[in-house]
Design a protein around this motif. Structure first.
Motif, PDB file in Angstrom:
ATOM      1  N   ILE A 226       0.956  -1.141   0.193  1.00 35.71           N
ATOM      2  CA  ILE A 226       0.076  -0.086  -0.121  1.00 35.71           C
ATOM      3  C   ILE A 226       0.875   1.241   0.121  1.00 35.71           C
ATOM      4  N   GLY A 227       0.995   1.959  -1.124  1.00 39.42           N
ATOM      5  CA  GLY A 227       1.780   3.001  -1.275  1.00 39.42           C
ATOM      6  C   GLY A 227       3.298   2.498  -1.197  1.00 39.42           C
ATOM      7  N   GLY A 228       3.957   3.333  -0.319  1.00 39.71           N
ATOM      8  CA  GLY A 228       5.286   2.591  -0.170  1.00 39.71           C
ATOM      9  C   GLY A 228       5.397   1.702   1.149  1.00 39.71           C
ATOM     10  N   GLU A 229       4.599   1.386   1.662  1.00 40.40           N
ATOM     11  CA  GLU A 229       4.117   0.421   2.961  1.00 40.40           C
ATOM     12  C   GLU A 229       3.837  -0.957   2.549  1.00 40.40           C
ATOM     13  N   THR A 230       4.396  -1.897   3.341  1.00 42.99           N
ATOM     14  CA  THR A 230       3.783  -3.243   2.971  1.00 42.99           C
ATOM     15  C   THR A 230       2.879  -3.767   4.321  1.00 42.99           C
ATOM     16  N   LEU A 231       1.677  -4.147   4.044  1.00 43.52           N
ATOM     17  CA  LEU A 231       0.695  -4.539   5.103  1.00 43.52           C
ATOM     18  C   LEU A 231       0.843  -5.990   5.072  1.00 43.52           C
ATOM     19  N   VAL A 232       1.136  -6.685   6.299  1.00 39.38           N
ATOM     20  CA  VAL A 232       1.287  -8.125   6.467  1.00 39.38           C
ATOM     21  C   VAL A 232      -0.026  -8.578   7.232  1.00 39.38           C
ATOM     22  N   LEU A 233      -0.766  -9.629   6.680  1.00 40.68           N
ATOM     23  CA  LEU A 233      -2.287  -9.813   7.136  1.00 40.68           C
ATOM     24  C   LEU A 233      -2.283 -11.630   7.404  1.00 40.68           C
ATOM     25  N   THR A 234      -2.856 -11.705   8.594  1.00 36.83           N
ATOM     26  CA  THR A 234      -2.890 -13.110   8.919  1.00 36.83           C
ATOM     27  C   THR A 234      -3.990 -13.272   9.883  1.00 36.83           C
TER      28      THR A 234
ATOM     29  N   LYS B 292      -3.024 -17.447  23.940  1.00 35.79           N
ATOM     30  CA  LYS B 292      -2.486 -18.033  22.897  1.00 35.79           C
ATOM     31  C   LYS B 292      -2.920 -17.713  21.477  1.00 35.79           C
ATOM     32  N   LEU B 293      -4.022 -17.226  21.415  1.00 28.65           N
ATOM     33  CA  LEU B 293      -4.840 -16.823  20.287  1.00 28.65           C
ATOM     34  C   LEU B 293      -4.280 -15.546  19.719  1.00 28.65           C
ATOM     35  N   VAL B 294      -3.630 -14.516  20.651  1.00 32.56           N
ATOM     36  CA  VAL B 294      -2.887 -13.450  20.164  1.00 32.56           C
ATOM     37  C   VAL B 294      -1.526 -13.969  19.767  1.00 32.56           C
ATOM     38  N   ALA B 295      -1.017 -14.863  20.685  1.00 36.24           N
ATOM     39  CA  ALA B 295       0.523 -15.295  20.263  1.00 36.24           C
ATOM     40  C   ALA B 295       0.660 -15.985  18.798  1.00 36.24           C
ATOM     41  N   VAL B 296      -0.274 -16.806  18.539  1.00 35.54           N
ATOM     42  CA  VAL B 296      -0.075 -17.878  17.228  1.00 35.54           C
ATOM     43  C   VAL B 296      -0.298 -16.900  16.058  1.00 35.54           C
ATOM     44  N   ASN B 297      -1.011 -15.565  16.185  1.00 37.61           N
ATOM     45  CA  ASN B 297      -0.980 -14.761  15.141  1.00 37.61           C
ATOM     46  C   ASN B 297       0.206 -13.860  15.150  1.00 37.61           C
ATOM     47  N   VAL B 298       0.679 -13.512  16.188  1.00 35.98           N
ATOM     48  CA  VAL B 298       2.128 -12.772  16.260  1.00 35.98           C
ATOM     49  C   VAL B 298       3.131 -13.632  15.581  1.00 35.98           C
ATOM     50  N   SER B 299       2.844 -14.799  15.978  1.00 36.48           N
ATOM     51  CA  SER B 299       3.989 -15.943  15.298  1.00 36.48           C
ATOM     52  C   SER B 299       4.115 -15.570  13.824  1.00 36.48           C
ATOM     53  N   ASP B 300       2.661 -15.691  13.310  1.00 36.88           N
ATOM     54  CA  ASP B 300       2.733 -15.573  11.640  1.00 36.88           C
ATOM     55  C   ASP B 300       3.468 -14.222  11.346  1.00 36.88           C
ATOM     56  N   LEU B 301       3.030 -13.074  12.007  1.00 33.62           N
ATOM     57  CA  LEU B 301       3.804 -11.781  11.596  1.00 33.62           C
ATOM     58  C   LEU B 301       5.437 -11.877  11.687  1.00 33.62           C
ATOM     59  N   SER B 302       5.585 -12.707  12.751  1.00 33.78           N
ATOM     60  CA  SER B 302       7.027 -12.581  13.103  1.00 33.78           C
ATOM     61  C   SER B 302       7.739 -13.322  11.974  1.00 33.78           C
ATOM     62  N   ALA B 303       7.434 -14.319  11.390  1.00 38.22           N
ATOM     63  CA  ALA B 303       7.747 -15.070  10.481  1.00 38.22           C
ATOM     64  C   ALA B 303       7.987 -14.326   9.019  1.00 38.22           C
ATOM     65  N   LYS B 304       7.146 -13.109   9.126  1.00 37.55           N
ATOM     66  CA  LYS B 304       7.405 -12.424   7.791  1.00 37.55           C
ATOM     67  C   LYS B 304       8.018 -11.290   7.892  1.00 37.55           C
ATOM     68  N   GLY B 305       8.805 -10.998   9.200  1.00 37.90           N
ATOM     69  CA  GLY B 305       9.593 -10.097   9.487  1.00 37.90           C
ATOM     70  C   GLY B 305       8.758  -8.751   9.708  1.00 37.90           C
TER      71      GLY B 305
ATOM     72  N   ALA C 116      -4.419 -10.513  12.457  1.00 38.65           N
ATOM     73  CA  ALA C 116      -3.520  -9.415  12.847  1.00 38.65           C
ATOM     74  C   ALA C 116      -2.909  -8.848  11.744  1.00 38.65           C
ATOM     75  N   LEU C 117      -2.751  -7.573  11.894  1.00 40.76           N
ATOM     76  CA  LEU C 117      -1.950  -6.731  10.926  1.00 40.76           C
ATOM     77  C   LEU C 117      -0.711  -6.282  11.215  1.00 40.76           C
ATOM     78  N   GLY C 118       0.048  -6.459  10.375  1.00 42.95           N
ATOM     79  CA  GLY C 118       1.603  -5.694  10.849  1.00 42.95           C
ATOM     80  C   GLY C 118       2.358  -5.052   9.442  1.00 42.95           C
ATOM     81  N   THR C 119       3.360  -4.161  10.091  1.00 37.66           N
ATOM     82  CA  THR C 119       4.261  -3.836   8.817  1.00 37.66           C
ATOM     83  C   THR C 119       5.177  -4.443   8.426  1.00 37.66           C
ATOM     84  N   GLY C 120       5.433  -4.438   7.337  1.00 40.60           N
ATOM     85  CA  GLY C 120       6.482  -5.508   6.782  1.00 40.60           C
ATOM     86  C   GLY C 120       8.043  -4.860   6.664  1.00 40.60           C
ATOM     87  N   PRO C 121       9.046  -5.621   6.646  1.00 44.63           N
ATOM     88  CA  PRO C 121      10.098  -4.837   6.735  1.00 44.63           C
ATOM     89  C   PRO C 121      10.294  -3.877   5.415  1.00 44.63           C
ATOM     90  N   LYS C 122      11.124  -2.648   5.802  1.00 43.50           N
ATOM     91  CA  LYS C 122      11.031  -1.665   4.671  1.00 43.50           C
ATOM     92  C   LYS C 122      12.182  -1.620   3.479  1.00 43.50           C
TER      93      LYS C 122
END
Ligand code: ADP
Ligand code: TPP
Ligand code: MG
Length: 319
Positions: free
Chosen positions: A32-40, A62-75, A131-137
């Protein structure tokens, strides 16, 4: 439809947008624009992902952590989340919200909204979280498809604790109480590492999180990347608690490698990045270990003390 694999295969015809990454990754990656949105989106279901007897606050964690885990794996660094709550008993729900609040604060992932439903009387409950996260720049979002021959295969943390922790929580495991408690804590409160994932992103080729089991998830990287991966069973890091309770023999190692629920990072990287990877992990206060190598070809092989070890029949958890 036969199961998880067949359904996801059929869904690929619908999810053709490039952001879906052919439904072959941990998360969607939307520019999105110059940013990368990571969604899981991951769900926890009573009696499938957690025990009805688990404390409600731990189920929320656990619900929160398993989703954060997917974000972590995508940096990706957590941005926020939405979740769906199946109403239950008032006390239990209150405790669940306390755990949710604690986990959202711990992972710096604000709750932004959600949905509330009531299940039919007696139906097991389930909770979903997006969970939504911002990907590596400054680098690509790590995928499962980028492992290359010559890469080393790495894992963070220790493997198999949660699998034994489930047995501890069920009361079917014997051992020193402090070890049983530590293992059960791994099962109930996974600790993904978003800062480590983000810091590793520029140094890795392929990366994913281990949810279904080290062997099955490694086989997924091998297949997605079109490479062969060889795992050295004795190099897989096991916790002191796991070794104390099981003795750490090869059978226990195999059980650890196939149990799942680890929520650690599994990644491949060229050998020249090994020093930077170790420094990065040290800065993030995390342990990492080389457990194998990538070669040209295909498939997963297991080696124990230099000798080939037949793959177990079941490589990990499957729905
Ligand atoms: N019902 C679904 N609709 C769309 N995509 C799905 C569905 N179920 C699974 N997927 C996708 O299939 C892939 C594999 O799923 P899964 O094994 O659950 O991933 P993960 O282990 O990373 O949570 C992911 O890309 C996920 O987004
Ligand atoms: C009561 C209970 N039984 C068994 C397990 C083991 N288990 C259930 S699901 C699962 C794998 C991860 O769940 P999944 O829904 O496949 O997550 P994803 O791969 O989508 O991240 C494991 C190891 C458990 N966590 N709890
Ligand atoms: Mg799974």
């Amino acid at each position: 439809m036969a199961g998880e694999f067949a359904l996801i295969h059929a869904l690929r015809a619908i999810a053709t947008d490039p952001a879906a990454r052919a439904l072959a990754d941990d998360a969607a990656v939307l520019a999105i624009g110059g940013e990368t949105l990571v969604l899981t989106l991951d769900t926890v279901v009573e009696s499938v992902h957690y025990l009805a007897t688990d404390p409600a606050a731990d189920v929320a964690w656990k619900l929160v952590a398993v989703n954060v885990s997917d974000l972590s794996a995508k940096g990706a660094i957590p941005l926020g989340c939405l979740y769906s709550h199946a109403l239950g008993e008032e006390e239990w729900d209150r405790a669940f919200l306390e755990g949710l609040d604690e986990a959202c604060r711990h992972f710096a992932m604000p709750l932004l909204g959600g949905d509330t439903v009531r299940m039919p009387e007696g139906a097991p409950r389930s909770f979903s979280l997006t969970a939504l996260g911002t990907g590596p720049k400054d680098c690509a979002v790590p995928s499962r498809t980028a492992a290359k021959p010559r890469d080393q295969v790495w894992v963070s943390g220790t493997i198999g604790d949660a699998g034994l922790g489930l047995a501890a929580a069920l009361g079917t495991l014997t051992g020193p109480p402090e070890h049983l408690a530590a293992l059960a804590a791994h099962y109930r409160r996974p600790m993904p590492k978003p800062r480590l994932g983000a810091a590793l992103a520029p140094l890795v080729h392929a990366m994913m999180d281990i949810s279904d089991g080290l062997l099955v998830d490694t086989a997924r990287i091998a297949e997605s990347s079109g490479v062969a991966i060889r795992i050295e069973a004795e190099a897989v890091p096991l916790s002191l608690a796991l070794q104390a309770v099981t003795g750490g023999a090869i059978e226990a190692r195999i059980a650890a490698m196939t149990a799942g629920d680890d929520y650690e990072l599994l990644f491949t990287a060229p050998p020249e990045n090994a020093v930077s990877i170790r420094e990065t992990a040290e800065k993030a206060n995390c342990s990492v270990a080389v457990i194998g190598t990538v070669d040209a070809g295909g498939g997963l092989t297991l080696v124990h003390q230099g000798k080939p070890l037949p793959l177990p029949e079941r490589l990990g958890y499957q729905h």
